[in-house]
Design a protein around this motif. Structure first.
Motif, PDB file in Angstrom:
ATOM      1  N   ILE A   1     -14.489  -3.559   1.364  1.00 36.47           N
ATOM      2  CA  ILE A   1     -13.140  -3.051   1.638  1.00 36.47           C
ATOM      3  C   ILE A   1     -12.260  -3.254   0.406  1.00 36.47           C
ATOM      4  O   ILE A   1     -12.293  -4.318  -0.210  1.00 36.47           O
ATOM      5  CB  ILE A   1     -12.516  -3.801   2.840  1.00 36.47           C
ATOM      6  N   ILE A   2     -11.480  -2.231   0.081  1.00 36.21           N
ATOM      7  CA  ILE A   2     -10.452  -2.392  -0.947  1.00 36.21           C
ATOM      8  C   ILE A   2      -9.085  -2.307  -0.275  1.00 36.21           C
ATOM      9  O   ILE A   2      -8.897  -1.548   0.677  1.00 36.21           O
ATOM     10  CB  ILE A   2     -10.574  -1.358  -2.096  1.00 36.21           C
ATOM     11  N   VAL A   3      -8.163  -3.120  -0.769  1.00 35.53           N
ATOM     12  CA  VAL A   3      -6.830  -3.187  -0.171  1.00 35.53           C
ATOM     13  C   VAL A   3      -5.786  -2.961  -1.255  1.00 35.53           C
ATOM     14  O   VAL A   3      -5.814  -3.604  -2.306  1.00 35.53           O
ATOM     15  CB  VAL A   3      -6.587  -4.554   0.504  1.00 35.53           C
ATOM     16  N   GLU A   4      -4.882  -2.045  -0.980  1.00 35.08           N
ATOM     17  CA  GLU A   4      -3.737  -1.770  -1.849  1.00 35.08           C
ATOM     18  C   GLU A   4      -2.502  -2.330  -1.150  1.00 35.08           C
ATOM     19  O   GLU A   4      -2.251  -2.014   0.021  1.00 35.08           O
ATOM     20  CB  GLU A   4      -3.589  -0.262  -2.058  1.00 35.08           C
ATOM     21  N   CYS A   5      -1.748  -3.192  -1.832  1.00 37.52           N
ATOM     22  CA  CYS A   5      -0.574  -3.838  -1.249  1.00 37.52           C
ATOM     23  C   CYS A   5       0.704  -3.292  -1.880  1.00 37.52           C
ATOM     24  O   CYS A   5       0.789  -3.171  -3.104  1.00 37.52           O
ATOM     25  CB  CYS A   5      -0.648  -5.347  -1.471  1.00 37.52           C
ATOM     26  N   LYS A   6       1.682  -2.992  -1.027  1.00 38.32           N
ATOM     27  CA  LYS A   6       2.964  -2.464  -1.501  1.00 38.32           C
ATOM     28  C   LYS A   6       4.097  -3.240  -0.836  1.00 38.32           C
ATOM     29  O   LYS A   6       4.327  -3.108   0.363  1.00 38.32           O
ATOM     30  CB  LYS A   6       3.109  -0.969  -1.153  1.00 38.32           C
ATOM     31  N   SER A   7       4.770  -4.054  -1.614  1.00 42.93           N
ATOM     32  CA  SER A   7       5.919  -4.802  -1.110  1.00 42.93           C
ATOM     33  C   SER A   7       7.170  -3.964  -1.370  1.00 42.93           C
ATOM     34  O   SER A   7       7.878  -4.160  -2.351  1.00 42.93           O
ATOM     35  CB  SER A   7       6.016  -6.154  -1.816  1.00 42.93           C
ATOM     36  N   TYR A   8       7.390  -3.008  -0.485  1.00 38.83           N
ATOM     37  CA  TYR A   8       8.481  -2.043  -0.650  1.00 38.83           C
ATOM     38  C   TYR A   8       9.503  -2.181   0.473  1.00 38.83           C
ATOM     39  O   TYR A   8       9.170  -2.595   1.581  1.00 38.83           O
ATOM     40  CB  TYR A   8       7.938  -0.604  -0.579  1.00 38.83           C
TER      41      TYR A   8
ATOM     42  N   LEU B   1      -4.242   0.127   3.302  1.00 39.98           N
ATOM     43  CA  LEU B   1      -2.951   0.171   2.613  1.00 39.98           C
ATOM     44  C   LEU B   1      -1.996  -0.714   3.407  1.00 39.98           C
ATOM     45  O   LEU B   1      -1.775  -0.487   4.592  1.00 39.98           O
ATOM     46  CB  LEU B   1      -2.449   1.609   2.536  1.00 39.98           C
ATOM     47  N   VAL B   2      -1.497  -1.763   2.751  1.00 40.31           N
ATOM     48  CA  VAL B   2      -0.626  -2.745   3.400  1.00 40.31           C
ATOM     49  C   VAL B   2       0.768  -2.632   2.807  1.00 40.31           C
ATOM     50  O   VAL B   2       0.918  -2.586   1.585  1.00 40.31           O
ATOM     51  CB  VAL B   2      -1.159  -4.180   3.174  1.00 40.31           C
ATOM     52  N   THR B   3       1.770  -2.600   3.681  1.00 39.90           N
ATOM     53  CA  THR B   3       3.154  -2.570   3.211  1.00 39.90           C
ATOM     54  C   THR B   3       4.021  -3.498   4.047  1.00 39.90           C
ATOM     55  O   THR B   3       3.713  -3.745   5.222  1.00 39.90           O
ATOM     56  CB  THR B   3       3.748  -1.152   3.241  1.00 39.90           C
ATOM     57  N   THR B   4       5.072  -3.979   3.440  1.00 42.20           N
ATOM     58  CA  THR B   4       6.051  -4.781   4.163  1.00 42.20           C
ATOM     59  C   THR B   4       7.033  -3.874   4.909  1.00 42.20           C
ATOM     60  O   THR B   4       7.807  -4.354   5.725  1.00 42.20           O
ATOM     61  CB  THR B   4       6.821  -5.691   3.185  1.00 42.20           C
TER      62      THR B   4
ATOM     63  N   ASP C   1      -7.152   2.488   6.733  1.00 44.61           N
ATOM     64  CA  ASP C   1      -6.303   1.830   7.731  1.00 44.61           C
ATOM     65  C   ASP C   1      -4.942   1.591   7.106  1.00 44.61           C
ATOM     66  O   ASP C   1      -4.840   1.309   5.905  1.00 44.61           O
ATOM     67  CB  ASP C   1      -6.891   0.486   8.166  1.00 44.61           C
ATOM     68  N   LEU C   2      -3.904   1.678   7.929  1.00 43.14           N
ATOM     69  CA  LEU C   2      -2.537   1.451   7.476  1.00 43.14           C
ATOM     70  C   LEU C   2      -1.972   0.235   8.204  1.00 43.14           C
ATOM     71  O   LEU C   2      -1.950   0.213   9.430  1.00 43.14           O
ATOM     72  CB  LEU C   2      -1.669   2.684   7.757  1.00 43.14           C
ATOM     73  N   TRP C   3      -1.561  -0.763   7.444  1.00 45.96           N
ATOM     74  CA  TRP C   3      -0.924  -1.949   8.014  1.00 45.96           C
ATOM     75  C   TRP C   3       0.542  -1.951   7.610  1.00 45.96           C
ATOM     76  O   TRP C   3       0.866  -2.136   6.444  1.00 45.96           O
ATOM     77  CB  TRP C   3      -1.555  -3.233   7.487  1.00 45.96           C
ATOM     78  N   ASP C   4       1.430  -1.753   8.582  1.00 44.53           N
ATOM     79  CA  ASP C   4       2.864  -1.800   8.296  1.00 44.53           C
ATOM     80  C   ASP C   4       3.376  -3.230   8.427  1.00 44.53           C
ATOM     81  O   ASP C   4       2.598  -4.162   8.704  1.00 44.53           O
ATOM     82  CB  ASP C   4       3.634  -0.825   9.193  1.00 44.53           C
TER      83      ASP C   4
ATOM     84  N   LYS D   1       2.401  -5.034  11.763  1.00 45.64           N
ATOM     85  CA  LYS D   1       0.987  -5.434  11.808  1.00 45.64           C
ATOM     86  C   LYS D   1       0.752  -6.633  10.893  1.00 45.64           C
ATOM     87  O   LYS D   1       0.010  -7.559  11.230  1.00 45.64           O
ATOM     88  CB  LYS D   1       0.099  -4.256  11.401  1.00 45.64           C
ATOM     89  N   LEU D   2       1.382  -6.625   9.728  1.00 46.96           N
ATOM     90  CA  LEU D   2       1.242  -7.714   8.774  1.00 46.96           C
ATOM     91  C   LEU D   2       1.782  -9.024   9.367  1.00 46.96           C
ATOM     92  O   LEU D   2       1.146 -10.077   9.247  1.00 46.96           O
ATOM     93  CB  LEU D   2       1.976  -7.356   7.481  1.00 46.96           C
ATOM     94  N   ARG D   3       2.932  -8.969  10.022  1.00 38.23           N
ATOM     95  CA  ARG D   3       3.506 -10.166  10.655  1.00 38.23           C
ATOM     96  C   ARG D   3       2.575 -10.692  11.746  1.00 38.23           C
ATOM     97  O   ARG D   3       2.345 -11.897  11.851  1.00 38.23           O
ATOM     98  CB  ARG D   3       4.895  -9.865  11.227  1.00 38.23           C
ATOM     99  N   GLU D   4       2.006  -9.785  12.537  1.00 34.14           N
ATOM    100  CA  GLU D   4       1.081 -10.159  13.613  1.00 34.14           C
ATOM    101  C   GLU D   4      -0.160 -10.875  13.052  1.00 34.14           C
ATOM    102  O   GLU D   4      -0.548 -11.941  13.525  1.00 34.14           O
ATOM    103  CB  GLU D   4       0.669  -8.891  14.377  1.00 34.14           C
ATOM    104  N   LEU D   5      -0.771 -10.302  12.017  1.00 37.04           N
ATOM    105  CA  LEU D   5      -1.966 -10.902  11.417  1.00 37.04           C
ATOM    106  C   LEU D   5      -1.637 -12.221  10.721  1.00 37.04           C
ATOM    107  O   LEU D   5      -2.445 -13.155  10.732  1.00 37.04           O
ATOM    108  CB  LEU D   5      -2.610  -9.922  10.429  1.00 37.04           C
TER     109      LEU D   5
END
Length: 128
Positions: free
Chosen positions: A56-63, A89-92, A109-112, A115-119
């Motif tokens: 798995i590759i993950v791209e993180c965006k703190s936007y 793709l993970v974003t804040t 997969d898209l983690w908004d 979802k990020l807070r839940e995980l």
């Protein structure tokens, strides 16, 4: 905290989430695709199952702003070029409707932020 520091903190949090779930994780790695092009990957995670290794590759965006389809399309290309199983793709923040539509039908997969807070809570971490 600068935008660079926020981005780095997000990448480290995502790496912790994957480690807590049993993945072997590399942070900020460069991988060469089938095209011969080098891709900078925020988080690379492998899970070794008895008969298969999932990559798995993950791209993180703190936007603060929503993520649009162009960023999703770039990740789709990277997944295909690298031959990995999935891209996340993970974003804040959150995703535009076009971004969600673009990701559907691909191994993306898209983690908004929600979802990020839940995980994060599942592994006992708080998002700053």
């Amino acid at each position: 905290m600068s935008s660079y520091e926020r981005g780095l903190a997000l990448e480290e949090l995502v790496a912790k989430i994957f480690r807590a779930k049993g993945y072997n994780v590399k942070h900020n790695v460069k991988l060469i695709g089938r095209s011969g092009v080098e891709h900078q990957i925020d988080v690379y995670a492998e899970y070794k199952a008895p008969l298969h290794t999932s990559r798995i590759i993950v791209e993180c965006k703190s936007y603060d702003k929503p993520i649009d389809k162009d960023i999703v399309m770039k990740l789709i290309h990277e997944v295909e070029d690298l031959g990995v199983d999935r891209g996340i793709l993970v974003t804040t923040s959150y995703f535009t409707p076009d971004a969600v539509s673009t990701a559907s039908g691909y191994n993306i997969d898209l983690w908004d932020g929600a979802k990020l807070r839940e995980l994060s809570k599942e592994i006992g971490e708080e998002i700053v």
